[in-house]
Design an enzyme around this catalytic site. Structure first.
Site, PDB file in Angstrom:
ATOM      1  N   ASP A   1      24.027 -43.472 -59.536  1.00 33.40           N
ATOM      2  CA  ASP A   1      24.579 -44.059 -58.163  1.00 33.40           C
ATOM      3  C   ASP A   1      24.232 -45.715 -58.068  1.00 33.40           C
ATOM      4  O   ASP A   1      23.217 -45.879 -58.830  1.00 33.40           O
ATOM      5  CB  ASP A   1      24.121 -43.272 -57.252  1.00 33.40           C
ATOM      6  CG  ASP A   1      24.599 -43.594 -55.802  1.00 33.40           C
ATOM      7  OD1 ASP A   1      25.885 -44.285 -55.719  1.00 33.40           O
ATOM      8  OD2 ASP A   1      23.990 -43.403 -54.705  1.00 33.40           O
ATOM      9  N   GLU A   2      24.858 -46.466 -57.104  1.00 30.99           N
ATOM     10  CA  GLU A   2      24.760 -47.794 -57.149  1.00 30.99           C
ATOM     11  C   GLU A   2      24.388 -48.546 -58.421  1.00 30.99           C
ATOM     12  O   GLU A   2      23.202 -49.225 -58.581  1.00 30.99           O
ATOM     13  CB  GLU A   2      23.739 -48.020 -56.079  1.00 30.99           C
ATOM     14  CG  GLU A   2      23.996 -47.409 -54.658  1.00 30.99           C
ATOM     15  CD  GLU A   2      24.993 -48.299 -54.062  1.00 30.99           C
ATOM     16  OE1 GLU A   2      25.450 -49.211 -54.598  1.00 30.99           O
ATOM     17  OE2 GLU A   2      25.086 -47.844 -52.638  1.00 30.99           O
TER      18      GLU A   2
ATOM     19  N   LYS B   1      32.222 -43.489 -51.899  1.00 28.40           N
ATOM     20  CA  LYS B   1      31.543 -43.373 -53.100  1.00 28.40           C
ATOM     21  C   LYS B   1      30.720 -42.033 -53.227  1.00 28.40           C
ATOM     22  O   LYS B   1      30.725 -41.525 -54.244  1.00 28.40           O
ATOM     23  CB  LYS B   1      30.582 -44.835 -53.248  1.00 28.40           C
ATOM     24  CG  LYS B   1      29.655 -44.465 -54.319  1.00 28.40           C
ATOM     25  CD  LYS B   1      28.834 -45.805 -54.697  1.00 28.40           C
ATOM     26  CE  LYS B   1      28.007 -45.820 -53.264  1.00 28.40           C
ATOM     27  NZ  LYS B   1      26.752 -44.897 -53.290  1.00 28.40           N
ATOM     28  N   THR B   2      29.961 -41.826 -52.313  1.00 33.04           N
ATOM     29  CA  THR B   2      28.953 -40.759 -52.106  1.00 33.04           C
ATOM     30  C   THR B   2      29.883 -39.374 -52.404  1.00 33.04           C
ATOM     31  O   THR B   2      29.671 -38.395 -52.994  1.00 33.04           O
ATOM     32  CB  THR B   2      28.073 -40.704 -50.863  1.00 33.04           C
ATOM     33  OG1 THR B   2      27.398 -41.985 -50.712  1.00 33.04           O
ATOM     34  CG2 THR B   2      27.272 -39.356 -51.003  1.00 33.04           C
TER      35      THR B   2
ATOM     36  N   GLN C   1      29.189 -56.015 -54.871  1.00 26.44           N
ATOM     37  CA  GLN C   1      27.988 -55.769 -54.223  1.00 26.44           C
ATOM     38  C   GLN C   1      26.541 -55.894 -54.901  1.00 26.44           C
ATOM     39  O   GLN C   1      25.879 -55.402 -54.387  1.00 26.44           O
ATOM     40  CB  GLN C   1      28.418 -54.499 -53.296  1.00 26.44           C
ATOM     41  CG  GLN C   1      29.547 -54.312 -52.402  1.00 26.44           C
ATOM     42  CD  GLN C   1      29.489 -53.084 -51.538  1.00 26.44           C
ATOM     43  OE1 GLN C   1      28.989 -53.115 -50.624  1.00 26.44           O
ATOM     44  NE2 GLN C   1      30.213 -52.143 -52.112  1.00 26.44           N
TER      45      GLN C   1
ATOM     46  N   ARG D   1      30.870 -54.856 -43.660  1.00 26.00           N
ATOM     47  CA  ARG D   1      30.054 -54.000 -42.611  1.00 26.00           C
ATOM     48  C   ARG D   1      30.786 -53.581 -41.446  1.00 26.00           C
ATOM     49  O   ARG D   1      30.601 -52.695 -40.518  1.00 26.00           O
ATOM     50  CB  ARG D   1      28.894 -54.552 -42.218  1.00 26.00           C
ATOM     51  CG  ARG D   1      27.751 -55.020 -43.486  1.00 26.00           C
ATOM     52  CD  ARG D   1      27.495 -53.858 -44.335  1.00 26.00           C
ATOM     53  NE  ARG D   1      28.297 -53.977 -45.666  1.00 26.00           N
ATOM     54  CZ  ARG D   1      28.520 -52.847 -46.294  1.00 26.00           C
ATOM     55  NH1 ARG D   1      28.222 -51.899 -46.173  1.00 26.00           N
ATOM     56  NH2 ARG D   1      29.306 -53.139 -47.406  1.00 26.00           N
TER      57      ARG D   1
END
Length: 666
Positions: free
Chosen positions: A240-241, A48-49, A270, A619
């Protein structure tokens, strides 16, 4: 301010970037998408980043000025990391962009346009403590006896109620019903406090943290010329997010991006922060609020093995609420399927984890690449004890260690004082919790109680209720002093004839539970911690053994805490683990009532718990262990547990079941 827009900048020279070669097909499609309302569904571990960073670089390569891009993030760390990556790619320094957290951008805008929202140019920002002081003054101006009742929220928790209402754009009544039901009877009072608090801030020309956002939105609503300027200036708004936005933040984004040049990047699967105001509906209704939205998916996962992702996909596909279709696909090669481990109880669960960790360390695995995740902090108690006994270094990233938490220390002080009335430190810890009782007053009360106990041949705890002692307590503390004394007396009687478990249980039924209700906004979570202390106490026959074990455990932990944290096993709640990844992940307490947590089951809404379980699973890079105890011995009588409903829904072929042998082999 001059609202004339600058002339269209000439083409901007940036280093040559191989967008096609540096990105996969999904990332490339998102990075090079035509401007317009864009919703990028970026799955866990999908880059994503990287996608956002390259999007900024791509816009620059197309002649967009840095000043025309608004980049909104949730943490300063994320903003700095993203803009640093942009600088590495393009050579443009971070200061040339309007990029940062929502609050930092809000502050920047208000410094320019403060007068439009009734603020002087030299307004100042209150820190949390200062804001609570202003609120305290506002409350006492209306009702100077409000804080004398221990069941009522102190300034900190009261501030949390008002803050939640502002960030969710709900009324005080709605906020209390949905988030703080313990304060149902205070709706009208808190509404009045909120109004006077706002008035005092205005008079003093100060703002709190939330004002940076509420005034930003107000600015856009009351100053149409300002709104129009920024709608034209920021040709591209990147968020973002996005799934973590609250109602206020989503409204700000919609208002700033009224020209529909918004790219919202997030993952509905999420969204796990509703307890602090995040609104799941923001991402789900984005296409409705922004007609002609293009939805692009980034589903290639670079973190986890195919087997882990198949299990994760199964978890989220079983949801019962609306969500965007998305299926993570692995870039990594196949490995072992995840393990599902059944243990008898929390202690056996912890011993299995330790045995496997010891094996991993012998195989050469770094301790820092191993994590144990849990739904709630108290669920790690057995594991913390067993890790300490085994001499394995660990680091808790979800807060302080169990017995170092303030509310746990308070209850342990009750136990110490009941067992040993000469324990002045334990007495002082409790005394200073009372209104208007500081160190000096506490010492005087202790000395007086000891003197009365001696002269009247009373037990120290009984002497606390003697009228000659009670009348010396500050007037504001007298009622609490009497209630505390009664609680301690009840605990003393239980200690004389019962077990440590009974003593703790009686302690939780007394004065401290009322104190807890007013002292902390997360009262329910702290009460869960304290209830788990009942089960811990049940392991001991005598109070001295319980107190000694707690003290020794804390001392051992403090010694080991001096070790290199980079060589420590990570213990953390799933909420705190979001954004992190580890080679090996153990998820403990995967049983109904623990994960999903009982409150969500009783409320009939476990879908956020499902998303949280999905976050936990994703994770893990290489190995995943999902463990559940058959018995719950915390907080009262032992109870049989069933595997988490999220586990029960997973096809059996997606995991390998493990039965623990008595020697903890498998």
């Amino acid at each position: 301010m001059d609202f004339n827009l600058p002339a269209t900048p000439p083409s901007i020279d940036i280093p040559s970037i191989d967008f096609r070669g540096d990105l996969n097909d999904e990332q490339y499609a998102a990075v090079t998408a035509e401007p317009g309302p864009l919703l990028i569904l970026a799955g866990a571990g999908s880059g994503k980043t990287r996608t956002l960073t390259y999007r900024v670089a791509y816009l620059l390569s197309q002649g967009v000025s840095p000043n025309d891009i608004l980049l909104l993030t949730f943490t300063n760390k994320a903003a700095k990391e993203m803009l640093k990556r942009v600088e590495d790619l393009t050579g443009f320094e971070p200061r040339r962009f309007w990029g940062g957290t929502f609050h930092s951008i809000g502050h920047r805008l208000l410094r320019i346009h403060s007068e439009s929202v009734g603020l002087a140019k030299n307004f100042t920002i209150l820190d949390a403590g200062e804001a609570e002081s202003v609120l305290k003054g506002a409350v006492e101006a209306i009702d100077n006896s409000f804080f004398k009742d221990k069941t009522r929220p102190k300034p900190g928790p009261l501030s949390s109620v008002i803050s939640m209402a502002r960030n969710t754009r709900g009324t005080i009544e709605e906020t209390i019903i949905n988030y703080f039901p313990q304060h149902n009877e205070l709706v009208d009072q808190i509404q009045s406090f909120s109004e006077v608090y706002a008035k005092r801030k205005q008079e003093q020309q100060v703002v709190d943290y939330d004002d940076l956002l509420t005034n930003w939105l107000k600015l856009m609503e009351v100053a149409p010329e300002v709104k129009e300027y920024y709608n034209q200036r920021f040709r591209h708004t990147l968020v973002d997010e996005y799934q973590d936005t609250n109602t206020l933040q989503a409204k700000i984004v919609d208002t700033m991006g009224a020209n529909h040049q918004i790219m919202a990047v997030g993952d509905d699967a999420q969204c796990i922060y509703s307890w602090r105001g995040a609104n799941y509906e923001n991402i789900m209704t984005f296409p409705d609020r922004h007609p002609e939205t293009r939805i692009l998916r980034i589903e290639t996962n670079y973190r986890s093995t195919p087997e882990i992702l198949t299990l994760a996909n199964s978890v989220i596909q079983n949801r019962t609420t609306q969500g965007f279709d998305k299926e993570l696909r692995a870039f990594k090669p196949s490995r072992q399927v995840p393990y599902v481990v059944q243990a008898m109880d929390g202690k056996e669960q912890a011993q299995f984890v330790i045995t496997r960790i010891q094996g991993l360390l012998e195989e050469g695995k770094e301790a820092s690449e191993i994590a144990v995740l849990y739904r709630a902090h108290y669920q790690s108690l057995d594991l913390q004890m067993e890790l300490s006994r085994a001499g394995l270094p660990y680091q808790i990233t979800s807060g302080v260690r169990f017995f170092e938490q303030a509310h746990i220390k308070d209850m342990v002080a009750h136990l110490r004082l009941v067992y040993n009335p000469r324990d002045v430190s334990a007495f002082m810890r409790l005394a200073v919790l009372l209104p208007k009782v500081g160190e000096k007053n506490g010492q005087k009360l202790y000395a007086l109680t000891a003197e009365v106990a001696k002269s009247k041949r009373l037990d120290f705890i009984d002497a606390m209720s003697d009228p000659s002692v009670t009348k010396k307590a500050p007037a504001a503390a007298r009622q609490d002093w009497e209630s505390l004394a009664i609680s301690l007396q009840d605990m003393k009687k239980a200690n004389e004839s019962g077990s440590p478990e009974e003593v703790v249980e009686i302690g939780l039924e007394g004065w401290y539970s009322l104190y807890l209700q007013g002292a902390y906004a997360n009262y329910v979570n702290r009460l869960d911690d304290l209830k788990s202390l009942i089960g811990f106490a049940a392991r001991f026959e005598e109070m001295q053994e319980l107190i000694a074990q707690i003290t020794l455990l804390n001392s051992e932990v403090a010694d080991r805490n001096m070790e290199d944290s980079d060589q420590s096993i990570r213990l953390t709640t799933v909420h705190q683990a979001k954004g992190l990844e580890f080679d090996v992940v153990f998820v403990i307490g995967a049983a109904d009532g623990l994960f999903p947590i009982r409150r969500s089951i009783e409320a009939g809404d476990t879908e956020e718990e499902r998303r949280l379980f999905y976050v936990a699973v994703t994770r893990a890079r290489d190995e995943l262990y999902l463990l559940f105890p058959k018995m719950n011995t915390k907080g009262g009588p032992s109870m049989f547990l069933t595997p988490s409903r999220f586990l029960q829904e997973i096809p059996h072929e997606l995991y390998e079941p493990v039965r623990i042998r008595r020697n903890y082999g498998w």
